[in-house]
Motif scaffolding. Structure first.
Motif, PDB file in Angstrom:
ATOM      1  N   ALA A 122       0.864  -1.133   0.011  1.00 20.44           N
ATOM      2  CA  ALA A 122       0.205   0.099   0.061  1.00 20.44           C
ATOM      3  C   ALA A 122       0.790   1.256  -0.062  1.00 20.44           C
ATOM      4  O   ALA A 122       1.632   1.527   1.004  1.00 20.44           O
ATOM      5  CB  ALA A 122      -0.957  -0.028   1.174  1.00 20.44           C
ATOM      6  N   ALA A 123       1.135   1.966  -1.099  1.00 22.63           N
ATOM      7  CA  ALA A 123       1.916   2.994  -1.287  1.00 22.63           C
ATOM      8  C   ALA A 123       1.161   4.321  -1.764  1.00 22.63           C
ATOM      9  O   ALA A 123       0.214   4.115  -2.545  1.00 22.63           O
ATOM     10  CB  ALA A 123       2.932   2.627  -2.361  1.00 22.63           C
ATOM     11  N   GLY A 124       1.623   5.290  -1.306  1.00 25.24           N
ATOM     12  CA  GLY A 124       1.003   6.738  -1.861  1.00 25.24           C
ATOM     13  C   GLY A 124      -0.443   6.839  -1.828  1.00 25.24           C
ATOM     14  O   GLY A 124      -0.896   6.633  -0.473  1.00 25.24           O
ATOM     15  N   VAL A 125      -1.172   6.911  -2.738  1.00 25.78           N
ATOM     16  CA  VAL A 125      -2.479   6.943  -2.673  1.00 25.78           C
ATOM     17  C   VAL A 125      -3.000   5.752  -2.204  1.00 25.78           C
ATOM     18  O   VAL A 125      -4.268   5.778  -1.528  1.00 25.78           O
ATOM     19  CB  VAL A 125      -3.160   7.476  -4.003  1.00 25.78           C
ATOM     20  N   GLY A 126      -2.415   4.661  -2.334  1.00 26.49           N
ATOM     21  CA  GLY A 126      -3.106   3.309  -1.662  1.00 26.49           C
ATOM     22  C   GLY A 126      -3.073   3.542  -0.102  1.00 26.49           C
ATOM     23  O   GLY A 126      -3.730   2.972   0.486  1.00 26.49           O
ATOM     24  N   LEU A 127      -2.162   3.975   0.419  1.00 32.41           N
ATOM     25  CA  LEU A 127      -2.077   4.455   1.734  1.00 32.41           C
ATOM     26  C   LEU A 127      -2.965   5.249   2.259  1.00 32.41           C
ATOM     27  O   LEU A 127      -3.641   4.787   3.382  1.00 32.41           O
ATOM     28  CB  LEU A 127      -0.514   4.636   2.324  1.00 32.41           C
ATOM     29  N   VAL A 128      -3.055   6.110   1.404  1.00 37.74           N
ATOM     30  CA  VAL A 128      -4.195   7.084   1.871  1.00 37.74           C
ATOM     31  C   VAL A 128      -5.595   6.524   1.906  1.00 37.74           C
ATOM     32  O   VAL A 128      -6.170   6.726   2.945  1.00 37.74           O
ATOM     33  CB  VAL A 128      -4.174   8.298   0.665  1.00 37.74           C
ATOM     34  N   LEU A 129      -5.840   5.823   0.988  1.00 36.24           N
ATOM     35  CA  LEU A 129      -7.206   4.858   1.036  1.00 36.24           C
ATOM     36  C   LEU A 129      -7.182   4.224   2.099  1.00 36.24           C
ATOM     37  O   LEU A 129      -8.055   4.245   2.910  1.00 36.24           O
ATOM     38  CB  LEU A 129      -7.310   4.110  -0.068  1.00 36.24           C
ATOM     39  N   ALA A 130      -6.113   3.444   2.496  1.00 41.60           N
ATOM     40  CA  ALA A 130      -6.312   2.494   3.835  1.00 41.60           C
ATOM     41  C   ALA A 130      -6.465   3.486   4.961  1.00 41.60           C
ATOM     42  O   ALA A 130      -7.245   3.040   5.849  1.00 41.60           O
ATOM     43  CB  ALA A 130      -5.184   1.640   3.803  1.00 41.60           C
ATOM     44  N   CYS A 131      -5.823   4.557   5.095  1.00 42.47           N
ATOM     45  CA  CYS A 131      -5.872   5.308   6.417  1.00 42.47           C
ATOM     46  C   CYS A 131      -7.260   6.035   6.427  1.00 42.47           C
ATOM     47  O   CYS A 131      -7.749   6.386   7.540  1.00 42.47           O
ATOM     48  CB  CYS A 131      -4.752   6.644   6.306  1.00 42.47           C
ATOM     49  N   PHE A 132      -8.008   6.251   5.274  1.00 37.69           N
ATOM     50  CA  PHE A 132      -9.194   6.884   5.314  1.00 37.69           C
ATOM     51  C   PHE A 132     -10.338   5.978   5.746  1.00 37.69           C
ATOM     52  O   PHE A 132     -11.486   6.217   5.966  1.00 37.69           O
ATOM     53  CB  PHE A 132      -9.717   7.757   4.099  1.00 37.69           C
ATOM     54  N   CYS A 133     -10.183   4.527   5.770  1.00 35.09           N
ATOM     55  CA  CYS A 133     -10.669   3.619   6.202  1.00 35.09           C
ATOM     56  C   CYS A 133     -11.031   3.459   7.679  1.00 35.09           C
ATOM     57  O   CYS A 133      -9.861   4.338   8.395  1.00 35.09           O
ATOM     58  CB  CYS A 133     -10.441   2.260   5.802  1.00 35.09           C
ATOM     59  N   ASP A 134     -11.940   3.218   8.196  1.00 35.76           N
ATOM     60  CA  ASP A 134     -12.219   3.264   9.816  1.00 35.76           C
ATOM     61  C   ASP A 134     -11.225   2.385  10.508  1.00 35.76           C
ATOM     62  O   ASP A 134     -10.727   2.834  11.615  1.00 35.76           O
ATOM     63  CB  ASP A 134     -13.418   2.909  10.391  1.00 35.76           C
ATOM     64  N   ILE A 135     -11.166   0.975  10.076  1.00 28.92           N
ATOM     65  CA  ILE A 135     -10.125   0.173  10.931  1.00 28.92           C
ATOM     66  C   ILE A 135      -9.375  -0.549   9.680  1.00 28.92           C
ATOM     67  O   ILE A 135      -9.623  -0.872   8.513  1.00 28.92           O
ATOM     68  CB  ILE A 135     -11.034  -0.986  11.329  1.00 28.92           C
ATOM     69  N   ARG A 136      -8.217  -0.910  10.109  1.00 30.83           N
ATOM     70  CA  ARG A 136      -7.220  -1.445   9.098  1.00 30.83           C
ATOM     71  C   ARG A 136      -6.813  -2.951   9.464  1.00 30.83           C
ATOM     72  O   ARG A 136      -6.105  -2.855  10.732  1.00 30.83           O
ATOM     73  CB  ARG A 136      -5.896  -0.624   8.843  1.00 30.83           C
ATOM     74  N   PHE A 137      -6.703  -4.018   8.846  1.00 31.48           N
ATOM     75  CA  PHE A 137      -6.169  -5.170   9.038  1.00 31.48           C
ATOM     76  C   PHE A 137      -5.099  -5.451   8.015  1.00 31.48           C
ATOM     77  O   PHE A 137      -5.161  -4.727   6.921  1.00 31.48           O
ATOM     78  CB  PHE A 137      -7.204  -6.481   9.096  1.00 31.48           C
ATOM     79  N   ALA A 138      -4.025  -6.124   8.187  1.00 29.67           N
ATOM     80  CA  ALA A 138      -2.986  -6.151   7.221  1.00 29.67           C
ATOM     81  C   ALA A 138      -2.409  -7.745   7.273  1.00 29.67           C
ATOM     82  O   ALA A 138      -2.380  -8.345   8.173  1.00 29.67           O
ATOM     83  CB  ALA A 138      -1.914  -5.180   7.419  1.00 29.67           C
ATOM     84  N   ALA A 139      -1.806  -8.145   5.991  1.00 29.65           N
ATOM     85  CA  ALA A 139      -1.247  -9.391   5.980  1.00 29.65           C
ATOM     86  C   ALA A 139       0.073  -9.088   6.462  1.00 29.65           C
ATOM     87  O   ALA A 139       0.790  -8.064   6.382  1.00 29.65           O
ATOM     88  CB  ALA A 139      -1.097  -9.806   4.240  1.00 29.65           C
ATOM     89  N   ALA A 140       0.792 -10.140   7.098  1.00 31.15           N
ATOM     90  CA  ALA A 140       2.195 -10.150   7.708  1.00 31.15           C
ATOM     91  C   ALA A 140       3.135  -9.841   6.528  1.00 31.15           C
ATOM     92  O   ALA A 140       3.140 -10.348   5.161  1.00 31.15           O
ATOM     93  CB  ALA A 140       2.525 -11.346   8.291  1.00 31.15           C
ATOM     94  N   GLY A 141       3.959  -8.892   6.885  1.00 30.60           N
ATOM     95  CA  GLY A 141       4.925  -8.560   6.018  1.00 30.60           C
ATOM     96  C   GLY A 141       4.588  -7.649   4.868  1.00 30.60           C
ATOM     97  O   GLY A 141       5.488  -7.160   4.006  1.00 30.60           O
ATOM     98  N   ALA A 142       3.362  -7.069   4.644  1.00 34.21           N
ATOM     99  CA  ALA A 142       2.813  -6.141   3.733  1.00 34.21           C
ATOM    100  C   ALA A 142       3.702  -4.923   3.889  1.00 34.21           C
ATOM    101  O   ALA A 142       3.905  -4.393   4.962  1.00 34.21           O
ATOM    102  CB  ALA A 142       1.321  -5.957   3.959  1.00 34.21           C
ATOM    103  N   LYS A 143       3.933  -4.283   2.696  1.00 39.42           N
ATOM    104  CA  LYS A 143       4.870  -3.117   2.596  1.00 39.42           C
ATOM    105  C   LYS A 143       3.994  -1.913   2.428  1.00 39.42           C
ATOM    106  O   LYS A 143       3.122  -1.823   1.690  1.00 39.42           O
ATOM    107  CB  LYS A 143       6.047  -3.074   1.653  1.00 39.42           C
ATOM    108  N   LEU A 144       4.414  -0.841   3.351  1.00 41.90           N
ATOM    109  CA  LEU A 144       3.457   0.327   3.302  1.00 41.90           C
ATOM    110  C   LEU A 144       4.811   1.498   2.952  1.00 41.90           C
ATOM    111  O   LEU A 144       5.786   1.643   3.722  1.00 41.90           O
ATOM    112  CB  LEU A 144       2.829   0.603   4.393  1.00 41.90           C
ATOM    113  N   THR A 145       4.106   2.659   2.558  1.00 44.76           N
ATOM    114  CA  THR A 145       4.716   3.832   2.525  1.00 44.76           C
ATOM    115  C   THR A 145       4.073   4.824   1.900  1.00 44.76           C
ATOM    116  O   THR A 145       2.990   4.848   1.151  1.00 44.76           O
ATOM    117  CB  THR A 145       6.337   3.319   1.311  1.00 44.76           C
TER     118      THR A 145
END
Length: 285
Positions: A122-145
């Motif tokens: 989840a990078a750039g606008v992908g991270l933005v989208l995740a952050c605007f969600c109310d709750i976040r779950f993630a797969a182990a080792g997923a890379k964010l920036t």
């Protein structure tokens, strides 16, 4: 307004709508077409009374790898930023508060909670989208920036406002300034991600969580609570207390309150799906 879905998928059932970003060959990189379809999918979920919770995820190995590289190249050719969206866009979440009537901020105006299932990068606008969600779950080792700094761009779509409120000023500043890659495990430590799970367990766990919300938490409570939280970011405590009193009077007259009290007296788990039984919506094409 109908739409042919080319880069997203939409399904609904058991009180939960699932929106899947679907460009797996490009790690679901964001385009104007995807933005348009995503907003349309949100609008379908909002309009369907059987949908109580919305889950957002990505197809294949990625959640959303940020803006498509070809689109970024196009900005250079055009001499400035071009969102690539039509003049008329679906407007889910609009009309609640003026400050929510903007890209991605419209999530705050939705009536239904959103959960991001971050299945991969989840990078750039992908991270933005995740952050605007109310709750976040993630797969182990997923890379964010945050990614923008390495491209010579500003923090995107209000992330400079949102991220400090999610994880605190110092931690947010470091991620925003460095644009470094960090893993889901660090995101969990920072409080950005609610829970990290093995990749194969992510969606079953998220769907189980979402279905439980849909079944055991009153949709009226879900709606007003999330709007209280986002409205409170813009107002004083006295206004918050006053609004809570008004909402208390409103909700105690409704069927959800009657079911909640009945469940309490009968010493059982409430079933709010039974108050308004859900239908299974067919996939939108």
């Amino acid at each position: 307004m109908s739409m042919e879905l080319k880069v997203t998928r939409y399904t609904a059932g058991d009180g939960v709508a699932v929106i899947t970003l679907h460009r797996p060959e490009r790690l679901n990189a964001w385009t104007g077409r995807m933005h348009t379809e995503y907003r349309w999918c949100l609008q379908q979920a909002e309009a369907d009374p059987a949908v109580r919770v919305i889950v957002v995820t990505g197809a294949g190995r990625g959640f959303c790898a940020g803006a498509d590289a070809r689109a970024l190249e196009g900005h250079i050719e055009k001499g400035g930023y071009d969102p690539g969206t039509p003049a008329e866009l679906p407007t889910p979440g609009f009309g609640v508060r003026p400050e929510f009537d903007h890209d991605f901020a419209y999530h705050f105006g939705l009536a239904k909670p959103t959960i991001a299932a971050i299945n991969g990068p989840a990078a750039g606008v992908g991270l933005v989208l995740a952050c605007f969600c109310d709750i976040r779950f993630a797969a182990a080792g997923a890379k964010l920036t945050t990614a923008h700094g390495r491209l010579g761009l500003p923090a995107e779509y209000g992330l400079s406002w949102l991220l400090p409120r999610l994880i605190g000023l110092s931690a947010a500043m470091e991620l925003l300034l460095s644009s470094r890659v960090f893993l889901a495990e660090e995101a969990e430590q920072l409080g950005l991600v609610h829970r990290v799970l093995p990749a194969g367990e992510l969606m079953p766990a998220v769907l189980d969580y979402a279905r439980r919300l849909a079944r055991t938490v009153a949709p009226s409570s879900l709606r007003v609570t999330r709007r209280q939280v986002y409205a409170d970011l813009h107002r004083d405590v006295g206004s918050s207390v006053e609004d809570a009193g008004r909402l208390l009077d409103e909700l105690t007259r409704g069927p959800d309150f009657r079911e909640g009290v009945a469940a309490l007296l009968e010493k059982r788990e409430p079933d709010f799906l039974a108050v308004t039984p859900p239908r299974t919506a067919p996939p939108a094409n």
